[in-house]
Design a protein around this motif. Sequence first.
Motif, short mmCIF file in Angstrom:
data_model
loop_
_atom_site.label_atom_id
_atom_site.label_comp_id
_atom_site.label_asym_id
_atom_site.label_seq_id
_atom_site.Cartn_x
_atom_site.Cartn_y
_atom_site.Cartn_z
N SER A 242 0.46 -1.42 0.16
CA SER A 242 -0.09 0.21 0.52
C SER A 242 0.80 1.31 -0.16
O SER A 242 0.60 2.48 -1.28
N ALA A 245 2.46 1.44 -3.19
CA ALA A 245 1.41 1.90 -4.64
C ALA A 245 0.84 3.91 -4.29
O ALA A 245 1.31 4.15 -5.36
N VAL A 246 0.93 4.07 -2.78
CA VAL A 246 0.89 5.57 -2.93
C VAL A 246 1.87 6.11 -3.04
O VAL A 246 1.36 7.53 -3.90
N GLY A 249 2.39 6.11 -6.95
CA GLY A 249 1.45 6.69 -7.93
C GLY A 249 1.91 8.22 -7.69
O GLY A 249 1.27 9.07 -8.62
N LEU A 250 1.89 8.66 -6.61
CA LEU A 250 1.70 10.43 -6.30
C LEU A 250 3.07 10.61 -7.03
O LEU A 250 3.10 11.71 -7.96
N LEU A 252 4.46 9.20 -9.87
CA LEU A 252 4.20 9.29 -11.27
C LEU A 252 3.04 9.92 -11.65
O LEU A 252 3.03 10.32 -13.01
N PHE A 253 2.39 10.44 -10.47
CA PHE A 253 0.91 11.31 -11.29
C PHE A 253 1.69 12.68 -11.13
O PHE A 253 1.04 13.41 -12.00
N SER A 271 9.61 8.63 -4.75
CA SER A 271 10.26 7.57 -5.27
C SER A 271 10.75 6.12 -4.43
O SER A 271 11.34 4.87 -4.11
#
Length: 374
Positions: A242, A245-246, A249-250, A252-253, A271
Amino acid sequence: MLFKKNYPELDLLRAIAIVLVMLFHFQQTTFNLTGSPYFSKFLDRGYHGVDLFFVLSGFLIGGQLIESLRAGRFSFKEFYIKRFFRIAPAYYMAIMVSVLYYSVWTNMFVLRDDHFLKEFFIHIFYLQDYIPVLTQAGLYWSLAVEEQFYILIPGLIFIFHGRREGRLFGFLLLFILAGFSMKVFIYDLLLDPSKEWSLYFYRPLHMRFDSLLLGVFSALAFITYRDKLRQSAIAYKVALYSVTAVCLGLTLFYGSFGHGYFNSVWQFILSGIGFSTLVLATATFSKPEMPLQWLFKPVARFSYAMYLYHMMIKVIFINFLARYFTVDNTLAINYLIVFAVYFAVVFLLCGVHYLLIENPFLNFRKRLLSRMQY
């Protein structure tokens, strides 16, 4: 010894890291994927493959250092001999090849060029993360970061490693926080879009050592709590993945290659955390065998050579492609086909390099270390 074992999943992550870096560099100067904006955005994030390399390196080498200290077998001499024969022969060979390559490519003997001589010595002494260079498009900056880090980290771990487990954890957390604080301070100090972002925020050791330290932190957690993590496998898997992913995700976004508060301050710490939890979970719940090992294990083994040579090979490959083929460089499918051919060429050439250069020096290192133990 946990770090004497083979972890196929870590080989997979190493293979993914080199593929990400190559995807990023290949897309930069060869394709303009206007018809596939999301795919292009993914390729643009390929520079995070370097972050994964940093975390993997910190995890594996930091773990070996910590284990050797706990076993009472730590040796500075042995560590630096191992590091030298793993990195230097292939690296210096790549620099020599670069000299020949640019001599042929520019139709001149580049060692007569004062500018090139300067860059040559910058690379020899691993200073290219601080001093701008043009050779290999400045590609080897990340190697300079690692080598500078590994000059310092054995002594620091030796000093702060004690009988109390929390002492080294505390040291690593303190320095990781110091690395983050330094990003904030330098961003406020150098808030100037005219400054070259990569030179001030992307490449220097003092801006990137936290990623390596996060790898070391994961190694320490792996050594100390591996059995406990495995006992409550589901809960810890969910927690670690988790966080991965968080954070990723932040990154890459919101992240991108260039100026901005998130890019300069938060991007690489997130990262680093994401990849360090991924590596910790991967190693903790690793299995002896994994599907498709035959496919990704050689890529992991040759990844260092692929890192050293893929830019030189890319220039030759693209010029060959432009001379003999016409390719629509706006289509994602064309990119994937051309990249697959390019990747195969790099893989094969670097496999030969591994057999002729890297492997003989690794065998020599093994014999040298064996003689030192008697």
